[in-house]
Design a protein around this motif. Structure first.
Motif, PDB file in Angstrom:
ATOM      1  N   ASN A   1     -17.679 -34.611  -3.295  1.00 11.38           N
ATOM      2  CA  ASN A   1     -18.346 -35.685  -3.442  1.00 11.38           C
ATOM      3  C   ASN A   1     -18.020 -36.007  -5.258  1.00 11.38           C
ATOM      4  OD1 ASN A   1     -18.431 -36.728  -0.807  1.00 11.38           O
ATOM      5  ND2 ASN A   1     -20.762 -36.132  -0.991  1.00 11.38           N
ATOM      6  N   LEU A   2     -17.708 -34.719  -5.541  1.00 10.90           N
ATOM      7  CA  LEU A   2     -17.780 -34.273  -7.348  1.00 10.90           C
ATOM      8  C   LEU A   2     -18.675 -34.221  -8.272  1.00 10.90           C
ATOM      9  CD1 LEU A   2     -13.740 -36.127  -7.415  1.00 10.90           C
ATOM     10  CD2 LEU A   2     -14.424 -33.936  -7.189  1.00 10.90           C
ATOM     11  N   CYS A   3     -19.857 -34.503  -7.316  1.00 13.10           N
ATOM     12  CA  CYS A   3     -21.081 -34.998  -8.218  1.00 13.10           C
ATOM     13  C   CYS A   3     -21.390 -33.698  -9.024  1.00 13.10           C
ATOM     14  CB  CYS A   3     -22.644 -34.938  -7.223  1.00 13.10           C
ATOM     15  SG  CYS A   3     -22.105 -36.386  -5.885  1.00 13.10           S
ATOM     16  N   PHE A   4     -22.229 -33.762 -10.364  1.00 11.11           N
ATOM     17  CA  PHE A   4     -22.180 -32.613 -10.307  1.00 11.11           C
ATOM     18  C   PHE A   4     -23.526 -31.926  -9.654  1.00 11.11           C
ATOM     19  CE2 PHE A   4     -19.725 -34.994 -14.856  1.00 11.11           C
ATOM     20  CZ  PHE A   4     -19.073 -33.522 -14.947  1.00 11.11           C
ATOM     21  N   ASN A   5     -23.555 -30.759  -9.779  1.00  7.89           N
ATOM     22  CA  ASN A   5     -25.341 -30.104  -9.255  1.00  7.89           C
ATOM     23  C   ASN A   5     -25.909 -30.007  -9.585  1.00  7.89           C
ATOM     24  OD1 ASN A   5     -23.813 -29.839  -7.100  1.00  7.89           O
ATOM     25  ND2 ASN A   5     -22.369 -28.175  -8.079  1.00  7.89           N
ATOM     26  N   TRP A   6     -26.363 -31.084 -10.116  1.00 10.50           N
ATOM     27  CA  TRP A   6     -28.211 -31.360 -11.052  1.00 10.50           C
ATOM     28  C   TRP A   6     -29.237 -30.568 -10.393  1.00 10.50           C
ATOM     29  CZ3 TRP A   6     -31.623 -34.218  -8.871  1.00 10.50           C
ATOM     30  CH2 TRP A   6     -31.482 -35.068  -7.772  1.00 10.50           C
ATOM     31  N   PHE A   7     -29.029 -30.393  -9.049  1.00 11.58           N
ATOM     32  CA  PHE A   7     -30.423 -29.904  -8.290  1.00 11.58           C
ATOM     33  C   PHE A   7     -30.157 -28.704  -8.170  1.00 11.58           C
ATOM     34  CE2 PHE A   7     -27.020 -31.492  -5.973  1.00 11.58           C
ATOM     35  CZ  PHE A   7     -26.982 -30.655  -5.219  1.00 11.58           C
ATOM     36  N   ASN A   8     -29.272 -28.020  -8.543  1.00 11.04           N
ATOM     37  CA  ASN A   8     -28.963 -26.362  -8.492  1.00 11.04           C
ATOM     38  C   ASN A   8     -29.376 -25.880  -9.796  1.00 11.04           C
ATOM     39  OD1 ASN A   8     -27.959 -23.762  -8.105  1.00 11.04           O
ATOM     40  ND2 ASN A   8     -25.930 -24.471  -6.839  1.00 11.04           N
ATOM     41  N   ALA A   9     -30.641 -24.594 -10.013  1.00 11.89           N
ATOM     42  CA  ALA A   9     -30.894 -24.096 -10.704  1.00 11.89           C
ATOM     43  C   ALA A   9     -30.006 -22.886 -11.746  1.00 11.89           C
ATOM     44  CB  ALA A   9     -31.699 -23.957 -10.312  1.00 11.89           C
ATOM     45  N   ALA A  10     -28.707 -22.635 -11.096  1.00 12.17           N
ATOM     46  CA  ALA A  10     -27.644 -21.916 -11.544  1.00 12.17           C
ATOM     47  C   ALA A  10     -27.371 -22.942 -12.138  1.00 12.17           C
ATOM     48  CB  ALA A  10     -27.337 -21.219 -10.537  1.00 12.17           C
ATOM     49  N   ASP A  11     -26.788 -24.037 -11.983  1.00 12.51           N
ATOM     50  CA  ASP A  11     -25.533 -25.167 -12.836  1.00 12.51           C
ATOM     51  C   ASP A  11     -26.817 -25.695 -13.944  1.00 12.51           C
ATOM     52  OD1 ASP A  11     -23.747 -24.413 -11.594  1.00 12.51           O
ATOM     53  OD2 ASP A  11     -24.213 -25.608  -9.538  1.00 12.51           O
ATOM     54  N   THR A  12     -28.180 -25.455 -13.960  1.00 12.54           N
ATOM     55  CA  THR A  12     -28.893 -26.511 -15.157  1.00 12.54           C
ATOM     56  C   THR A  12     -29.330 -24.954 -15.439  1.00 12.54           C
ATOM     57  OG1 THR A  12     -30.313 -26.611 -13.198  1.00 12.54           O
ATOM     58  CG2 THR A  12     -28.815 -28.249 -13.378  1.00 12.54           C
ATOM     59  N   THR A  13     -29.414 -24.415 -16.170  1.00 10.52           N
ATOM     60  CA  THR A  13     -29.588 -22.991 -16.717  1.00 10.52           C
ATOM     61  C   THR A  13     -28.661 -22.818 -18.279  1.00 10.52           C
ATOM     62  OG1 THR A  13     -30.774 -21.996 -15.144  1.00 10.52           O
ATOM     63  CG2 THR A  13     -30.782 -21.240 -16.920  1.00 10.52           C
ATOM     64  N   ARG A  14     -28.915 -22.810 -19.262  1.00 11.23           N
ATOM     65  CA  ARG A  14     -28.675 -22.413 -20.873  1.00 11.23           C
ATOM     66  C   ARG A  14     -28.276 -20.983 -20.584  1.00 11.23           C
ATOM     67  NH1 ARG A  14     -29.964 -23.534 -26.330  1.00 11.23           N
ATOM     68  NH2 ARG A  14     -28.489 -22.175 -27.913  1.00 11.23           N
ATOM     69  N   GLY A  15     -26.259 -20.716 -20.260  1.00 10.72           N
ATOM     70  CA  GLY A  15     -25.711 -19.655 -20.418  1.00 10.72           C
ATOM     71  C   GLY A  15     -25.329 -19.894 -18.471  1.00 10.72           C
ATOM     72  N   ALA A  16     -25.224 -20.511 -18.113  1.00 17.13           N
ATOM     73  CA  ALA A  16     -24.949 -20.335 -16.448  1.00 17.13           C
ATOM     74  C   ALA A  16     -24.603 -21.580 -16.262  1.00 17.13           C
ATOM     75  CB  ALA A  16     -26.162 -20.101 -15.798  1.00 17.13           C
ATOM     76  N   GLY A  17     -23.816 -21.493 -14.853  1.00 17.73           N
ATOM     77  CA  GLY A  17     -23.168 -22.505 -14.054  1.00 17.73           C
ATOM     78  C   GLY A  17     -22.645 -23.068 -14.402  1.00 17.73           C
ATOM     79  N   GLU A  18     -22.676 -24.644 -14.518  1.00 17.41           N
ATOM     80  CA  GLU A  18     -22.300 -26.427 -14.742  1.00 17.41           C
ATOM     81  C   GLU A  18     -22.294 -25.930 -16.662  1.00 17.41           C
ATOM     82  OE1 GLU A  18     -21.052 -28.172 -10.589  1.00 17.41           O
ATOM     83  OE2 GLU A  18     -22.691 -29.237 -12.088  1.00 17.41           O
ATOM     84  N   ALA A  19     -23.277 -25.691 -17.052  1.00 14.00           N
ATOM     85  CA  ALA A  19     -24.578 -26.554 -18.161  1.00 14.00           C
ATOM     86  C   ALA A  19     -23.269 -24.822 -19.227  1.00 14.00           C
ATOM     87  CB  ALA A  19     -25.631 -25.676 -17.573  1.00 14.00           C
ATOM     88  N   ALA A  20     -23.311 -23.927 -18.612  1.00 11.39           N
ATOM     89  CA  ALA A  20     -21.855 -23.021 -19.810  1.00 11.39           C
ATOM     90  C   ALA A  20     -20.862 -23.542 -19.672  1.00 11.39           C
ATOM     91  CB  ALA A  20     -22.411 -21.557 -19.315  1.00 11.39           C
ATOM     92  N   SER A  21     -20.495 -24.094 -19.078  1.00  8.15           N
ATOM     93  CA  SER A  21     -19.029 -24.943 -19.197  1.00  8.15           C
ATOM     94  C   SER A  21     -19.111 -25.638 -20.209  1.00  8.15           C
ATOM     95  CB  SER A  21     -18.525 -25.295 -17.648  1.00  8.15           C
ATOM     96  OG  SER A  21     -18.326 -24.022 -16.766  1.00  8.15           O
TER      97      SER A  21
END
Length: 385
Positions: A102-122
């Motif tokens: 659904n093109l949502c940013f994965n805000w509930f996924n720790a792998a994407d909301t950690t510094r240096g990882a996942g979508e946050a890193a991108s």
């Protein structure tokens, strides 16, 4: 289940086509911005750079909501239009369907909301690439987002406080409050929100930042039935921790339809502000008739332009006529609590590949019809009430 997945894939494709058709009369103002180097979260991006912009300009990072893309969010919010007026760069990180159906940013996924990882890193890598290519001022970088994009903006502020001067979270959620799809459902409804101490620990556990923290602007409608307005209160409670401000706001200001509470930081400037708009549902507040932004689904006429007001709070524009301040309350006044409105139709979000309930489209009646068809398919499968 395969049959259902195939059906949902076809319906999502139809919805994407409907979204594109709805935008054909509105040519894109944005240019592709291919990620450079490692792209941990596999995001796309687009950018807007006004003609003749000077070196050392400000940068706005704008994160779209579910079912939206960069172009749809730009048309609705009007950030590129304001950039023409005030001369700053706007970067639009963009989710891919491969990451979230659904093109949502994965805000509930720790792998994407950690510094240096996942979508946050991108997102951080895209910011660094923008700095390098367009010579923006590192001390004037700001981030904003709507709904899932607002929740991701909150996580970026928590994980990269050294990068941002300020952030604005619109109809979003506090950093770290959900770590799974079921928890995302509950938090969106306002259920099970952590205590104030727990909310603040979610930031302190992720950051050892010792410098000045970014200012935070929080916007929410008190009739939001997708992300309960209680989440605005949770955001205030969370950010009072790093900013070290008391529960009682410094001032309370009343407009025709909104109440603004603000807390001054140690340097005397506003560290946190919360704007709650009476009667507004889930979406981004705009002012009808303004040249910035476009009223539509999830882009709501609330009598106040959040785009202009947020830019003003960041020092990027002159004082806006859309802001109505009726009175200021002394710091000793009791704070006005956010309305405890509860959503009836909260929209779950989940990584690609899992059964989920899509967020309504914010682009056209045809796309909305397709969304209703998707929801009907999910209800028939027993995956949605």
């Amino acid at each position: 289940m395969r049959s259902l997945s195939d059906t949902l894939a076809r319906l999502n494709a139809m919805k994407t086509s409907a979204d594109r058709a709805a935008r054909q009369t509105q040519p894109s103002r944005l240019a592709p911005f291919p990620p450079a180097g490692r792209n941990e979260g596999r995001l796309n991006a687009k950018i807007y750079v006004p003609a003749g912009i000077a070196a050392g300009s400000a940068l706005i990072v704008a994160l779209h909501g579910c079912t939206q893309d960069a172009d749809a969010f730009d048309v609705g919010s009007g950030w590129s239009q304001l950039a023409d007026e005030q001369s700053f760069v706007v970067l639009y990180p963009e989710q891919q369907r491969a990451n979230n159906a659904n093109l949502c940013f994965n805000w509930f996924n720790a792998a994407d909301t950690t510094r240096g990882a996942g979508e946050a890193a991108s997102i951080h890598a895209l910011i660094e690439a923008t700095i390098a290519r367009h010579n923006v001022n590192r001390s004037r970088i700001f981030i904003t987002g709507l709904s899932a994009g607002g929740a991701m903006a909150a996580s970026m502020l928590a994980c990269y406080p050294d990068v941002f001067a300020g952030g604005a979270i619109i109809a979003g959620l506090a950093h770290g409050v959900a770590q799974s799809v079921p928890e995302a459902f509950d938090r969106m409804r306002g259920h099970g929100l952590p205590s104030e101490a727990q909310l603040q620990a979610l930031i302190s556990a992720r950051s050892t930042h010792q410098g000045q923290w970014p200012s935070v602007s929080i916007w929410h409608g008190d009739a939001d039935r997708t992300v309960a307005v209680a989440n605005a209160g949770a955001l205030v409670a969370q950010w009072r921790g790093p900013h070290r401000v008391p529960e009682t706001p410094t001032r309370i200001e009343r407009g025709d339809r909104h109440i603004r509470r603000s807390w001054d930081g140690a340097n005397g400037s506003v560290a946190i502000e919360e704007i709650v708009i009476a009667g507004m549902g889930h979406g981004l507040p705009l002012r009808g008739g303004d040249a910035v932004g476009r009223i539509g689904p999830f882009m709501l006429d609330a009598g106040i332009s959040s785009t202009r007001e947020i830019a003003r709070s960041w020092g990027l524009t002159k004082a806006s006529a859309s802001r109505t301040v009726v009175a200021k309350s002394p710091a000793t006044s009791a704070p006005i609590a956010s309305s405890p409105a509860m959503p009836r139709d909260a929209e779950p979000v989940a990584p690609a590949g899992s059964a989920q309930r899509p967020t309504p489209s914010a682009s056209s009646p045809l796309a909305s019809s397709v969304t209703n068809t998707i929801e009907s398919a999910l209800r028939a499968a027993g995956l949605m009430r």
